[in-house]
Structures are given as structure tokens and as C-alpha cells.
Design an enzyme around this catalytic site. Sequence first.
Site, PDB file in Angstrom:
ATOM      1  N   LYS A 108      48.090  47.646  40.321  1.00 22.94           N
ATOM      2  CA  LYS A 108      48.104  46.346  40.999  1.00 22.94           C
ATOM      3  C   LYS A 108      49.536  46.076  41.458  1.00 22.94           C
ATOM      4  O   LYS A 108      50.428  45.953  40.623  1.00 22.94           O
ATOM      5  CB  LYS A 108      47.635  45.245  40.040  1.00 22.94           C
ATOM      6  CG  LYS A 108      46.171  45.420  39.602  1.00 22.94           C
ATOM      7  CD  LYS A 108      45.719  44.378  38.582  1.00 22.94           C
ATOM      8  CE  LYS A 108      44.241  44.539  38.258  1.00 22.94           C
ATOM      9  NZ  LYS A 108      43.759  43.624  37.220  1.00 22.94           N
ATOM     10  N   ALA A 148      43.571  45.928  29.100  1.00 21.73           N
ATOM     11  CA  ALA A 148      43.310  47.334  28.756  1.00 21.73           C
ATOM     12  C   ALA A 148      42.800  47.501  27.329  1.00 21.73           C
ATOM     13  O   ALA A 148      41.836  48.229  27.082  1.00 21.73           O
ATOM     14  CB  ALA A 148      44.585  48.140  28.978  1.00 21.73           C
ATOM     15  N   LYS A 199      47.721  37.701  41.556  1.00 20.29           N
ATOM     16  CA  LYS A 199      47.422  36.980  40.294  1.00 20.29           C
ATOM     17  C   LYS A 199      48.512  37.226  39.265  1.00 20.29           C
ATOM     18  O   LYS A 199      48.754  36.395  38.395  1.00 20.29           O
ATOM     19  CB  LYS A 199      46.030  37.324  39.784  1.00 20.29           C
ATOM     20  CG  LYS A 199      45.819  38.768  39.338  1.00 20.29           C
ATOM     21  CD  LYS A 199      46.260  39.066  37.933  1.00 20.29           C
ATOM     22  CE  LYS A 199      46.292  40.564  37.687  1.00 20.29           C
ATOM     23  NZ  LYS A 199      46.746  40.941  36.359  1.00 20.29           N
ATOM     24  N   ARG A 266      50.464  40.422  30.183  1.00 17.64           N
ATOM     25  CA  ARG A 266      51.907  40.595  29.967  1.00 17.64           C
ATOM     26  C   ARG A 266      52.708  39.703  30.900  1.00 17.64           C
ATOM     27  O   ARG A 266      53.781  39.221  30.546  1.00 17.64           O
ATOM     28  CB  ARG A 266      52.275  42.073  30.169  1.00 17.64           C
ATOM     29  CG  ARG A 266      51.684  42.963  29.107  1.00 17.64           C
ATOM     30  CD  ARG A 266      51.624  44.388  29.547  1.00 17.64           C
ATOM     31  NE  ARG A 266      50.692  44.559  30.669  1.00 17.64           N
ATOM     32  CZ  ARG A 266      50.329  45.731  31.165  1.00 17.64           C
ATOM     33  NH1 ARG A 266      50.810  46.827  30.627  1.00 17.64           N
ATOM     34  NH2 ARG A 266      49.487  45.817  32.167  1.00 17.64           N
ATOM     35  N   ASN A 267      52.158  39.459  32.102  1.00 16.63           N
ATOM     36  CA  ASN A 267      52.855  38.582  33.049  1.00 16.63           C
ATOM     37  C   ASN A 267      52.957  37.169  32.498  1.00 16.63           C
ATOM     38  O   ASN A 267      53.966  36.491  32.677  1.00 16.63           O
ATOM     39  CB  ASN A 267      52.133  38.599  34.394  1.00 16.63           C
ATOM     40  CG  ASN A 267      52.342  39.916  35.113  1.00 16.63           C
ATOM     41  OD1 ASN A 267      53.387  40.153  35.701  1.00 16.63           O
ATOM     42  ND2 ASN A 267      51.358  40.803  35.027  1.00 16.63           N
TER      43      ASN A 267
HETATM   44  N1  LIG Z   1      42.777  47.520  37.637  1.00 15.61           N
HETATM   45  C1  LIG Z   1      42.735  47.075  36.382  1.00 15.61           C
HETATM   46  O1  LIG Z   1      41.668  46.788  35.874  1.00 15.61           O
HETATM   47  C2  LIG Z   1      44.022  46.953  35.635  1.00 15.61           C
HETATM   48  C3  LIG Z   1      45.145  47.404  36.223  1.00 15.61           C
HETATM   49  N2  LIG Z   1      46.312  47.341  35.593  1.00 15.61           N
HETATM   50  C4  LIG Z   1      47.408  47.877  36.368  1.00 15.61           C
HETATM   51  O2  LIG Z   1      47.530  49.265  36.060  1.00 15.61           O
HETATM   52  C5  LIG Z   1      48.871  49.679  36.250  1.00 15.61           C
HETATM   53  C6  LIG Z   1      49.341  50.331  34.979  1.00 15.61           C
HETATM   54  O3  LIG Z   1      49.352  49.342  33.977  1.00 15.61           O
HETATM   55  P1  LIG Z   1      49.347  49.731  32.489  1.00 15.61           P
HETATM   56  O4  LIG Z   1      48.395  50.834  32.292  1.00 15.61           O
HETATM   57  O5  LIG Z   1      49.129  48.549  31.678  1.00 15.61           O
HETATM   58  O6  LIG Z   1      50.852  50.196  32.373  1.00 15.61           O
HETATM   59  P2  LIG Z   1      51.689  50.811  31.202  1.00 15.61           P
HETATM   60  O7  LIG Z   1      52.812  49.908  30.985  1.00 15.61           O
HETATM   61  O8  LIG Z   1      50.877  51.196  30.027  1.00 15.61           O
HETATM   62  O9  LIG Z   1      52.144  52.144  31.866  1.00 15.61           O
HETATM   63  C7  LIG Z   1      52.841  52.208  33.055  1.00 15.61           C
HETATM   64  C8  LIG Z   1      53.387  53.585  33.088  1.00 15.61           C
HETATM   65  O10 LIG Z   1      54.050  53.788  34.311  1.00 15.61           O
HETATM   66  C9  LIG Z   1      55.286  54.362  33.970  1.00 15.61           C
HETATM   67  N3  LIG Z   1      56.272  54.234  34.997  1.00 15.61           N
HETATM   68  C10 LIG Z   1      57.275  53.327  35.133  1.00 15.61           C
HETATM   69  N4  LIG Z   1      58.005  53.623  36.207  1.00 15.61           N
HETATM   70  C11 LIG Z   1      57.472  54.727  36.738  1.00 15.61           C
HETATM   71  C12 LIG Z   1      57.810  55.533  37.838  1.00 15.61           C
HETATM   72  N5  LIG Z   1      58.848  55.226  38.611  1.00 15.61           N
HETATM   73  N6  LIG Z   1      57.052  56.623  38.083  1.00 15.61           N
HETATM   74  C13 LIG Z   1      55.983  56.925  37.323  1.00 15.61           C
HETATM   75  N7  LIG Z   1      55.625  56.202  36.254  1.00 15.61           N
HETATM   76  C14 LIG Z   1      56.370  55.120  35.981  1.00 15.61           C
HETATM   77  C15 LIG Z   1      55.666  53.675  32.714  1.00 15.61           C
HETATM   78  O11 LIG Z   1      56.726  54.351  32.085  1.00 15.61           O
HETATM   79  P3  LIG Z   1      57.710  53.550  31.097  1.00 15.61           P
HETATM   80  O12 LIG Z   1      56.885  53.222  29.889  1.00 15.61           O
HETATM   81  O13 LIG Z   1      58.799  54.497  30.830  1.00 15.61           O
HETATM   82  O14 LIG Z   1      58.150  52.328  31.825  1.00 15.61           O
HETATM   83  C16 LIG Z   1      54.381  53.800  31.971  1.00 15.61           C
HETATM   84  O15 LIG Z   1      54.193  55.075  31.429  1.00 15.61           O
HETATM   85  C17 LIG Z   1      49.655  48.416  36.594  1.00 15.61           C
HETATM   86  O16 LIG Z   1      49.767  48.340  37.994  1.00 15.61           O
HETATM   87  C18 LIG Z   1      48.759  47.288  36.098  1.00 15.61           C
HETATM   88  O17 LIG Z   1      48.958  46.091  36.800  1.00 15.61           O
HETATM   89  C19 LIG Z   1      46.392  46.897  34.338  1.00 15.61           C
HETATM   90  C20 LIG Z   1      45.306  46.420  33.685  1.00 15.61           C
HETATM   91  C21 LIG Z   1      44.041  46.356  34.307  1.00 15.61           C
HETATM   92  O1  LIG Z   2      45.714  43.177  35.213  1.00 17.78           O
HETATM   93  C1  LIG Z   2      45.553  42.763  34.097  1.00 17.78           C
HETATM   94  C2  LIG Z   2      44.363  42.024  33.691  1.00 17.78           C
HETATM   95  O2  LIG Z   2      43.367  42.139  34.647  1.00 17.78           O
HETATM   96  C3  LIG Z   2      46.609  42.934  33.102  1.00 17.78           C
HETATM   97  O3  LIG Z   2      47.509  41.905  33.247  1.00 17.78           O
HETATM   98  P1  LIG Z   2      48.985  42.114  32.706  1.00 17.78           P
HETATM   99  O4  LIG Z   2      49.587  43.241  33.492  1.00 17.78           O
HETATM  100  O5  LIG Z   2      49.657  40.811  32.904  1.00 17.78           O
HETATM  101  O6  LIG Z   2      48.856  42.457  31.243  1.00 17.78           O
END
Ligand SMILES: NC(=O)C1=CN([C@@H]2O[C@H](COP(=O)(O)OP(=O)(O)OC[C@H]3O[C@@H](n4cnc5c(N)ncnc54)[C@H](OP(=O)(O)O)[C@@H]3O)[C@@H](O)[C@H]2O)C=CC1
Ligand SMILES: O=C(CO)COP(=O)(O)O
EC number: 1.1.1.94
Length: 384
Positions: A108, A148, A199, A266-267
Site C-alpha cells: 500500500k 497481518a 487510509k 502501525r500508522n
Molecule cells: N493489502 C493488505 O491487506 C495489507 C497490506 N499491507 C502492506 O503490505 C506492505 C508490507 O507490510 P508488512 O508486511 O506489514 O511490512 P513489514 O514491516 O513486515 O515488512 C516490510 C519489509 O520490507 C522491507 N523493506 C524496507 N525497505 C525495503 C527496500 N528498500 N527494499 C526491499 N525491502 C524493504 C522491510 O525491511 P526492514 O525490516 O529492514 O525495514 C521489511 O522486511 C506494506 O505496504 C503494507 O502497507 C499490510 C497489511 C495488510
Molecule cells: O494495512 C493495514 C490494515 O489493513 C495495516 O495497517 P498498518 O500498516 O497501519 O499496520
Amino acid sequence: MAKIAVIGASAMGSALCRPLIDTGWDVSLWGTEFDDAVLDTYAAGKPHPATKAPLAPHVKTFRSRQLEAAIRGSEVLAICVASVGLPAITKRLAPYFDRVRAVWLTTKGFVETSEGQILLLAEAMSKIAAAEGATLPPVLSIGGPVIARQCALSEPTATVFACDDLGAAVHYARAVRTDYYRAFPTDDVAGIEVLAPLKNVYAIALGVTEGVQEATGAPQSNLRAAVFAQALREMSLVCEAMGGRKETAIGLAGVGDLEVTGVSGRNKFFGMRLGRGEHPRDAEAQMRAAGHTVEGVPTTPLALKLVEQRVPDLLEQLPLLQAVAAAVAGEVDIRTVLVNAALPAYPAEEQIKAYAGTWSREWKPTGSHLPWRISRIFRRFHRK
Ligand SMILES: NC(=O)C1=CN([C@@H]2O[C@H](COP(=O)(O)OP(=O)(O)OC[C@H]3O[C@@H](n4cnc5c(N)ncnc54)[C@H](OP(=O)(O)O)[C@@H]3O)[C@@H](O)[C@H]2O)C=CC1
Ligand SMILES: O=C(CO)COP(=O)(O)O
């Protein structure tokens, strides 16, 4: 058994493995260079370090150097990295795009090109793929309210699969449907791609109200409700202006995701820190140290730029977006700008023009109505 490669052992990538395994997919989870610690933890039989949820059984894990092996034979690539990493990952995956039937995207956010242009994620991926001489297969943008950890623990979760090809969205929504995880298919890609990052911006504002409440001891639920309503209004406006549908904004991917992120995302927790008086730089560093990505931080300035570039006339109707942008940049007293942005500025000029006069002409206090009636009869007679 269809094979899927989940790209990124992130919180969401790991969580998505649960319904995939439960619906019979052959799942490979590939970790980026940033995910070594997560894969080490899984190898030791421990849960994800951030979500504390165990990885679903039978998921095969792959290290960053094993990308080819992770993807081999996959029908789908499910990209689950943070938005800052999406351009690099897309470039890396480009040679594989013609081998898979679809790409799923849980990320996102927005992407800024080197020329300063702000793109929606699927737009950015398509440009990057083209520059690499590759063509993207259909992309499913996944939005909606998904914490998640809850998804990973098989708690009831509703999500949205958006694809230009509605048939693909329907197909995959059915292919991952369990008793606890259901995807709503739609072809409103613009709506999902705009709402999913927005959001996060507005959840920061919701968090601020709770941080202020904590810091001052004064309940702020009235302010929180005003912020929520204004957030939804602004999300709907941008969604529609960018070609999305209004019903998407008032559905799972809009108000639904705003609700869950504003309660437990987290936001929201980042916003609480701002509300308690922390500088955004320190607040983000603290979150990062705890292993938490805050997508709203890079997204907020990009959201503002996106509006400036694509729908500039809308800007004056987005005071909350502007307030969060100033707060995330560390420029303002967050509570003051939030109050000014969320409490209605009504009556607006056009409302004053439309209604002024009509109200006061029609009403007189009971008991003194006789002279008023006479004057009305006189006025009617006079008009004829
Ligand atoms: N569609 C959905 O239903 C949902 C989507 N999301 C979205 O999914 C995405 C991932 O979230 P989430 O799984 O919680 O994230 P996490 O925080 O668990 O993981 C993000 C990962 O990306 C890594 N990262 C940071 N910078 C880079 C980079 N430059 N290149 C490659 N990897 C990088 C982080 O590394 P490091 O730990 O070192 O920073 C970490 O390993 C986000 O965009 C979030 O908004 C989240 C929840 C629900
Ligand atoms: O996208 C999310 C819920 O749908 C996760 O939100 P956060 O990245 O703020 O934890």
C-alpha cells in the site's frame, strides 16, 4: 496443486500464506535481503518477530539468493514488500513476468519517479516492467482491512481483490476463499490503489487524537469522530477524482481499512506518538527499531504531490491531508492543525449565499403571530 511464490517474508507476506495453505496452494515464501532475520526465526521454529504469529505449516521458505528456485513453476507472484522497495523488486522480478499468469500486490503506497512524478503502484510497476522490456500479467491490487497478525491466526478477515480483468479478480477471490478469509472482487483498480495508501495517512491523524488524549488526560473522542468523518470525506473526494468509485470509498477498502488501521494499525501508533509530543523523526525511528514499517510516513508527502499533480483543484477541500503532511514533516503543532482541519469550516460562502434570509423571513415566535399573519396576507395581496 497451483503454485504461488510470495515475494517478501514481511508481516503481510507471511500472513497471506495462511489462507493460501488452507485453500490447497503450494506456497513458496521468498525473503528479500531485509528478511533474513525473519527467515532465521522461522527456521528456529519461532513465530514472526513482529506479528508473533507462526508461519502456516508446509510453506517452503527461500533466501534472497534463491529467487529463481522460489518462483519456478509458479502461477502467481504475490508481492508483499514495503512500498519503498517496490521499484527495485519489480525490476528484479521483470524477467519472470512472462512466466506467471498473474501478479498479486498487497503493498500500500505510491511511487515517485526520478522525474518527480507520483504514480499509483500498478502504474509504476507497469512502467518499470516496460523499461526492462517485460510485460506485466494482470495485476491484482489487494486492499481492505487486514491486520497481518489476525489473518495469520485465521481470524475472520475480509479483503478486496481489484483487477482491470474482473474475471481474474473473481477467479482468485474464489481460489483463496476459506471460512475465515474472503476476498471481494472488483474492477475498481483506481479506487483501491488510491484508498489503500490514503487510509494510512488519515490513520496517523486518528492516532494523533488518541495520543493527545493520553498526554492531556482529556477525552478526545469528539475530535476523533470529526477527524474520521473528514478523513472519509477527503478519501472519497480523491478516490472519485482519480477515477475510482464512491462505493469503493464507503466499502471495505475505504472506510473499512480506515477503521481497522485507525484502531490497531502501525500508522495509528505512529500518530499516537506525534499526539504525545514526539518529533516525527524520533517516532519513526522508535517504530522502526521495533520492526514496524509505517507506510504513512513516505506516503503522506507523495499523496499531497499526487493531488497537486493530478487533481490540483481538489487541494482546498483536503485540509486534513495538508495538516497531516505538515505534521509528518515536523513543521507544526499537530493538535492545532488537526482541530482546524477537522472541525467544519461551514457555513461556506456558497451556503451562506444560498440560505441567508429565507430562514429568518419564515419564522416568528408563537403568540405574536397575528401581526405576522397580517403582514403575510398583505405581502401576498401586494404581490398580485
Ligand atoms: N493489502 C493488505 O491487506 C495489507 C497490506 N499491507 C502492506 O503490505 C506492505 C508490507 O507490510 P508488512 O508486511 O506489514 O511490512 P513489514 O514491516 O513486515 O515488512 C516490510 C519489509 O520490507 C522491507 N523493506 C524496507 N525497505 C525495503 C527496500 N528498500 N527494499 C526491499 N525491502 C524493504 C522491510 O525491511 P526492514 O525490516 O529492514 O525495514 C521489511 O522486511 C506494506 O505496504 C503494507 O502497507 C499490510 C497489511 C495488510
Ligand atoms: O494495512 C493495514 C490494515 O489493513 C495495516 O495497517 P498498518 O500498516 O497501519 O499496520
